[in-house]
Design an enzyme around this catalytic site. Structure first.
Site, PDB file in Angstrom:
ATOM      1  N   GLY A  49       0.860  -1.174   0.000  1.00 10.84           N
ATOM      2  CA  GLY A  49       0.000   0.000   0.000  1.00 10.84           C
ATOM      3  C   GLY A  49       0.896   1.223   0.000  1.00 10.84           C
ATOM      4  O   GLY A  49       2.061   1.145   0.420  1.00 10.84           O
ATOM      5  N   GLN A  54       3.252  10.029   1.154  1.00 10.86           N
ATOM      6  CA  GLN A  54       4.531   9.313   1.229  1.00 10.86           C
ATOM      7  C   GLN A  54       5.450   9.629   0.053  1.00 10.86           C
ATOM      8  O   GLN A  54       6.646   9.367   0.124  1.00 10.86           O
ATOM      9  CB  GLN A  54       4.301   7.797   1.307  1.00 10.86           C
ATOM     10  CG  GLN A  54       3.636   7.373   2.610  1.00 10.86           C
ATOM     11  CD  GLN A  54       3.490   5.867   2.689  1.00 10.86           C
ATOM     12  OE1 GLN A  54       2.544   5.314   2.132  1.00 10.86           O
ATOM     13  NE2 GLN A  54       4.414   5.199   3.346  1.00 10.86           N
ATOM     14  N   CYS A 103       6.135  -0.058   7.323  1.00  7.06           N
ATOM     15  CA  CYS A 103       5.730   1.124   6.560  1.00  7.06           C
ATOM     16  C   CYS A 103       6.901   1.624   5.725  1.00  7.06           C
ATOM     17  O   CYS A 103       8.029   1.678   6.221  1.00  7.06           O
ATOM     18  CB  CYS A 103       5.278   2.216   7.535  1.00  7.06           C
ATOM     19  SG  CYS A 103       4.713   3.708   6.719  1.00  7.06           S
ATOM     20  N   LEU A 104       6.617   1.972   4.477  1.00 10.59           N
ATOM     21  CA  LEU A 104       7.673   2.476   3.587  1.00 10.59           C
ATOM     22  C   LEU A 104       8.286   3.772   4.118  1.00 10.59           C
ATOM     23  O   LEU A 104       9.409   4.101   3.775  1.00 10.59           O
ATOM     24  CB  LEU A 104       7.101   2.716   2.177  1.00 10.59           C
ATOM     25  CG  LEU A 104       6.520   1.485   1.465  1.00 10.59           C
ATOM     26  CD1 LEU A 104       5.885   1.880   0.144  1.00 10.59           C
ATOM     27  CD2 LEU A 104       7.589   0.426   1.261  1.00 10.59           C
ATOM     28  N   HIS A 145      -4.274   1.403   8.056  1.00  6.16           N
ATOM     29  CA  HIS A 145      -2.903   1.924   8.019  1.00  6.16           C
ATOM     30  C   HIS A 145      -2.774   2.988   6.919  1.00  6.16           C
ATOM     31  O   HIS A 145      -2.235   4.076   7.154  1.00  6.16           O
ATOM     32  CB  HIS A 145      -1.935   0.762   7.774  1.00  6.16           C
ATOM     33  CG  HIS A 145      -0.500   1.155   7.611  1.00  6.16           C
ATOM     34  ND1 HIS A 145       0.499   0.665   8.424  1.00  6.16           N
ATOM     35  CD2 HIS A 145       0.120   1.983   6.723  1.00  6.16           C
ATOM     36  CE1 HIS A 145       1.661   1.195   8.053  1.00  6.16           C
ATOM     37  NE2 HIS A 145       1.459   1.982   7.012  1.00  6.16           N
ATOM     38  N   GLU A 146      -3.274   2.663   5.717  1.00  6.07           N
ATOM     39  CA  GLU A 146      -3.116   3.592   4.595  1.00  6.07           C
ATOM     40  C   GLU A 146      -3.964   4.850   4.781  1.00  6.07           C
ATOM     41  O   GLU A 146      -3.508   5.958   4.504  1.00  6.07           O
ATOM     42  CB  GLU A 146      -3.468   2.907   3.267  1.00  6.07           C
ATOM     43  CG  GLU A 146      -2.531   1.773   2.875  1.00  6.07           C
ATOM     44  CD  GLU A 146      -1.055   2.159   2.883  1.00  6.07           C
ATOM     45  OE1 GLU A 146      -0.723   3.336   2.611  1.00  6.07           O
ATOM     46  OE2 GLU A 146      -0.225   1.288   3.199  1.00  6.07           O
ATOM     47  N   HIS A 149      -2.502   7.484   6.934  1.00  7.57           N
ATOM     48  CA  HIS A 149      -1.520   8.358   6.279  1.00  7.57           C
ATOM     49  C   HIS A 149      -2.160   9.649   5.748  1.00  7.57           C
ATOM     50  O   HIS A 149      -1.502  10.678   5.666  1.00  7.57           O
ATOM     51  CB  HIS A 149      -0.874   7.642   5.084  1.00  7.57           C
ATOM     52  CG  HIS A 149       0.288   6.767   5.447  1.00  7.57           C
ATOM     53  ND1 HIS A 149       1.421   7.259   6.059  1.00  7.57           N
ATOM     54  CD2 HIS A 149       0.511   5.445   5.260  1.00  7.57           C
ATOM     55  CE1 HIS A 149       2.275   6.255   6.237  1.00  7.57           C
ATOM     56  NE2 HIS A 149       1.755   5.148   5.768  1.00  7.57           N
TER      57      HIS A 149
HETATM   58 ZN    ZN Z   1       2.676   3.304   5.857  1.00  6.07          ZN
END
Ligand code: ZN
Length: 178
Positions: A49, A54, A103-104, A145-146, A149
């Protein structure tokens, strides 16, 4: 293809509430370009995701796609590609479930987070069409989670016990089995 730099924890853009996208904007070539950049960056990094903040774009857009062969999340079911714009989330089952999230924007770490196990998401897709999806189990965690963000939140904010925040290698060595 355009792989963008990932913004990491500490970058203030990850703490902003992202702007809603207008229906007119969804039709523009610039917006299609943003969706392509998100997709390419997610694929390049092996993520399941990604949210627009991000890659430095403070707009309410996120993609989710769990591949069949995810290394980072083995034993998860494949999903279709979701393009989620201006989501509204509603909890359908308050019962909590825990997963080791990554997480990225927080590379190298894993943390155990408990979230509601079933949620409903209303959103616009890439054709400006209204969509409703009910997510359960691991997919419910990925959606939450997404969408976090888009509202300035990171999974680390939701870790209740900081003993359960770990580097990836130590997670695999000591914590994965529990
Ligand atoms: Zn994330």
């Amino acid at each position: 293809m355009s792989v963008k730099d990932l913004k990491r924890m500490g970058n203030p853009i990850l703490r902003e509430v992202a702007k809603e996208v207008s229906i007119e904007e969804i039709c523009t070539p610039e917006f299609k370009h943003l969706l392509t950049d998100l997709f390419d960056t997610m694929n390049d990094s092996g993520g399941i995701g990604i949210a627009a903040p991000q890659i430095g774009v403070s707009k309410q857009v996120t993609l989710i796609k769990i591949p069949s062969d995810s290394n980072r999340y083995p034993e998860t079911e494949e999903s279709k590609l979701f393009t989620i714009i201006n989501p509204k989330i509603e909890v359908l089952d308050q019962e909590l479930q825990g997963f080791w999230e990554a997480c990225l924007s927080v590379p190298g770490l894993r943390g155990y987070v408990e979230r509601p196990r079933k949620v409903k998401i209303n959103y616009l897709d890439e054709f400006s069409k209204k969509q409703e999806f009910i997510a359960e189990a691991f997919l419910a965690t990925v959606f939450q989670h997404e969408i976090d963000h888009l509202f300035g939140k990171l999974y680390v904010d939701r870790i209740k016990d900081l003993n359960l925040l770990s580097y990836e290698e130590e997670y695999q060595a000591y914590l994965m089995k529990h």
